[in-house]
Design a protein around this motif. Structure first.
Motif, PDB file in Angstrom:
ATOM      1  N   PRO A  43      -3.934  57.264 -39.307  1.00  0.00           N
ATOM      2  CA  PRO A  43      -2.936  58.342 -39.395  1.00  0.00           C
ATOM      3  C   PRO A  43      -3.269  59.380 -40.477  1.00  0.00           C
ATOM      4  O   PRO A  43      -3.097  60.574 -40.255  1.00  0.00           O
ATOM      5  CB  PRO A  43      -1.639  57.592 -39.712  1.00  0.00           C
ATOM      6  CG  PRO A  43      -1.830  56.263 -39.056  1.00  0.00           C
ATOM      7  CD  PRO A  43      -3.288  55.942 -39.262  1.00  0.00           C
ATOM      8  N   SER A  67       6.853  66.413 -39.964  1.00  0.00           N
ATOM      9  CA  SER A  67       7.088  65.451 -38.896  1.00  0.00           C
ATOM     10  C   SER A  67       5.737  64.977 -38.378  1.00  0.00           C
ATOM     11  O   SER A  67       4.805  65.774 -38.242  1.00  0.00           O
ATOM     12  CB  SER A  67       7.885  66.109 -37.768  1.00  0.00           C
ATOM     13  OG  SER A  67       7.968  65.271 -36.640  1.00  0.00           O
ATOM     14  N   PHE A  68       5.647  63.678 -38.077  1.00  0.00           N
ATOM     15  CA  PHE A  68       4.384  63.103 -37.633  1.00  0.00           C
ATOM     16  C   PHE A  68       4.682  61.877 -36.794  1.00  0.00           C
ATOM     17  O   PHE A  68       5.403  60.983 -37.245  1.00  0.00           O
ATOM     18  CB  PHE A  68       3.551  62.724 -38.863  1.00  0.00           C
ATOM     19  CG  PHE A  68       2.248  62.050 -38.548  1.00  0.00           C
ATOM     20  CD1 PHE A  68       1.208  62.763 -37.982  1.00  0.00           C
ATOM     21  CD2 PHE A  68       2.063  60.710 -38.827  1.00  0.00           C
ATOM     22  CE1 PHE A  68      -0.002  62.144 -37.706  1.00  0.00           C
ATOM     23  CE2 PHE A  68       0.849  60.088 -38.558  1.00  0.00           C
ATOM     24  CZ  PHE A  68      -0.184  60.812 -38.003  1.00  0.00           C
ATOM     25  N   GLU A  69       4.158  61.835 -35.550  1.00  0.00           N
ATOM     26  CA  GLU A  69       4.371  60.656 -34.730  1.00  0.00           C
ATOM     27  C   GLU A  69       3.254  60.493 -33.714  1.00  0.00           C
ATOM     28  O   GLU A  69       2.639  61.471 -33.287  1.00  0.00           O
ATOM     29  CB  GLU A  69       5.723  60.709 -34.007  1.00  0.00           C
ATOM     30  CG  GLU A  69       5.833  61.804 -32.954  1.00  0.00           C
ATOM     31  CD  GLU A  69       7.179  61.817 -32.256  1.00  0.00           C
ATOM     32  OE1 GLU A  69       7.601  60.750 -31.771  1.00  0.00           O
ATOM     33  OE2 GLU A  69       7.777  62.880 -32.203  1.00  0.00           O
ATOM     34  N   GLN A  70       3.012  59.229 -33.334  1.00  0.00           N
ATOM     35  CA  GLN A  70       2.040  58.944 -32.291  1.00  0.00           C
ATOM     36  C   GLN A  70       2.768  58.991 -30.961  1.00  0.00           C
ATOM     37  O   GLN A  70       3.892  58.488 -30.835  1.00  0.00           O
ATOM     38  CB  GLN A  70       1.409  57.568 -32.517  1.00  0.00           C
ATOM     39  CG  GLN A  70       0.225  57.318 -31.624  1.00  0.00           C
ATOM     40  CD  GLN A  70      -0.567  56.090 -32.048  1.00  0.00           C
ATOM     41  OE1 GLN A  70      -0.116  55.283 -32.850  1.00  0.00           O
ATOM     42  NE2 GLN A  70      -1.757  55.960 -31.501  1.00  0.00           N
ATOM     43  N   THR A  71       2.152  59.635 -29.977  1.00  0.00           N
ATOM     44  CA  THR A  71       2.747  59.767 -28.649  1.00  0.00           C
ATOM     45  C   THR A  71       1.826  59.119 -27.624  1.00  0.00           C
ATOM     46  O   THR A  71       0.730  58.671 -27.956  1.00  0.00           O
ATOM     47  CB  THR A  71       2.935  61.251 -28.279  1.00  0.00           C
ATOM     48  OG1 THR A  71       1.651  61.866 -28.145  1.00  0.00           O
ATOM     49  CG2 THR A  71       3.761  61.985 -29.322  1.00  0.00           C
ATOM     50  N   TRP A  75      -1.051  62.531 -30.675  1.00  0.00           N
ATOM     51  CA  TRP A  75      -0.256  62.698 -31.887  1.00  0.00           C
ATOM     52  C   TRP A  75       0.528  64.001 -31.804  1.00  0.00           C
ATOM     53  O   TRP A  75       0.056  64.983 -31.221  1.00  0.00           O
ATOM     54  CB  TRP A  75      -1.157  62.749 -33.115  1.00  0.00           C
ATOM     55  CG  TRP A  75      -2.016  61.546 -33.288  1.00  0.00           C
ATOM     56  CD1 TRP A  75      -3.275  61.355 -32.790  1.00  0.00           C
ATOM     57  CD2 TRP A  75      -1.686  60.357 -33.994  1.00  0.00           C
ATOM     58  NE1 TRP A  75      -3.739  60.127 -33.157  1.00  0.00           N
ATOM     59  CE2 TRP A  75      -2.791  59.500 -33.896  1.00  0.00           C
ATOM     60  CE3 TRP A  75      -0.570  59.946 -34.714  1.00  0.00           C
ATOM     61  CZ2 TRP A  75      -2.815  58.235 -34.485  1.00  0.00           C
ATOM     62  CZ3 TRP A  75      -0.599  58.696 -35.305  1.00  0.00           C
ATOM     63  CH2 TRP A  75      -1.697  57.852 -35.183  1.00  0.00           C
ATOM     64  N   LEU A  77       2.797  66.638 -34.462  1.00  0.00           N
ATOM     65  CA  LEU A  77       3.143  66.938 -35.850  1.00  0.00           C
ATOM     66  C   LEU A  77       3.934  68.235 -35.918  1.00  0.00           C
ATOM     67  O   LEU A  77       3.812  69.090 -35.046  1.00  0.00           O
ATOM     68  CB  LEU A  77       1.883  67.149 -36.700  1.00  0.00           C
ATOM     69  CG  LEU A  77       0.899  66.029 -36.901  1.00  0.00           C
ATOM     70  CD1 LEU A  77      -0.032  65.910 -35.744  1.00  0.00           C
ATOM     71  CD2 LEU A  77       0.129  66.296 -38.165  1.00  0.00           C
ATOM     72  N   GLU A 100      -0.181  69.522 -31.497  1.00  0.00           N
ATOM     73  CA  GLU A 100      -0.463  68.363 -30.657  1.00  0.00           C
ATOM     74  C   GLU A 100      -1.949  68.041 -30.731  1.00  0.00           C
ATOM     75  O   GLU A 100      -2.787  68.938 -30.707  1.00  0.00           O
ATOM     76  CB  GLU A 100      -0.049  68.653 -29.212  1.00  0.00           C
ATOM     77  CG  GLU A 100       1.444  68.892 -29.086  1.00  0.00           C
ATOM     78  CD  GLU A 100       1.847  69.389 -27.707  1.00  0.00           C
ATOM     79  OE1 GLU A 100       0.975  69.554 -26.839  1.00  0.00           O
ATOM     80  OE2 GLU A 100       3.049  69.622 -27.513  1.00  0.00           O
TER      81      GLU A 100
END
Length: 128
Positions: A43, A67-71, A75, A77, A100
């Protein structure tokens, strides 16, 4: 007869070498597949790559990642950047970019989703 024997031995040697190279290639391919799965960026590496790639494309340095997330696709952000510096600093224009990335951390798209003055609270989220 000696030449015939040497030719046959040479062909058998070549076939053995080709077979070995083919086996090595298959093993290398399997190893590369495992390495690819194991060499996914962490990450923190994804964050660094995203900031660098966005800066390269827009010419603006990221100040923070909000904001940060795995999709499923990789990813996602939200990155805060300084778009226009003003004096005093609280009047500078900031922007939030949605970024993205693919699973390897390569930028696949970005767009500005918000623009605001640095000193302003966020009225969209219940600010007073």
């Amino acid at each position: 007869m000696s030449n015939t024997k040497n030719t046959q031995e040479s062909q058998e040697s070549q076939e053995s070498q080709n077979s070995q190279e083919s086996q090595n290639s298959r093993n290398s391919s399997k190893t590369n597949d495992k390495q690819t799965a194991n060499n996914r960026p962490s990450p923190m590496e994804v964050l660094r790559q995203a900031r660098g790639q966005l800066a390269e494309l827009t010419g603006m340095e990221a100040e923070s990642v909000s904001s940060f997330e795995q999709t499923e696709e990789g990813w996602a952000l939200e990155v805060e950047v300084l778009e226009l510096e003003r004096v005093p600093d609280t009047m500078s224009l900031m922007a939030t970019y949605q970024v993205e990335l693919d699973p390897d951390g390569q930028l696949t798209g970005y767009r500005r989703v918000r623009r605001y003055e640095r000193g302003r609270s966020d009225a969209r989220r219940g600010g007073r």
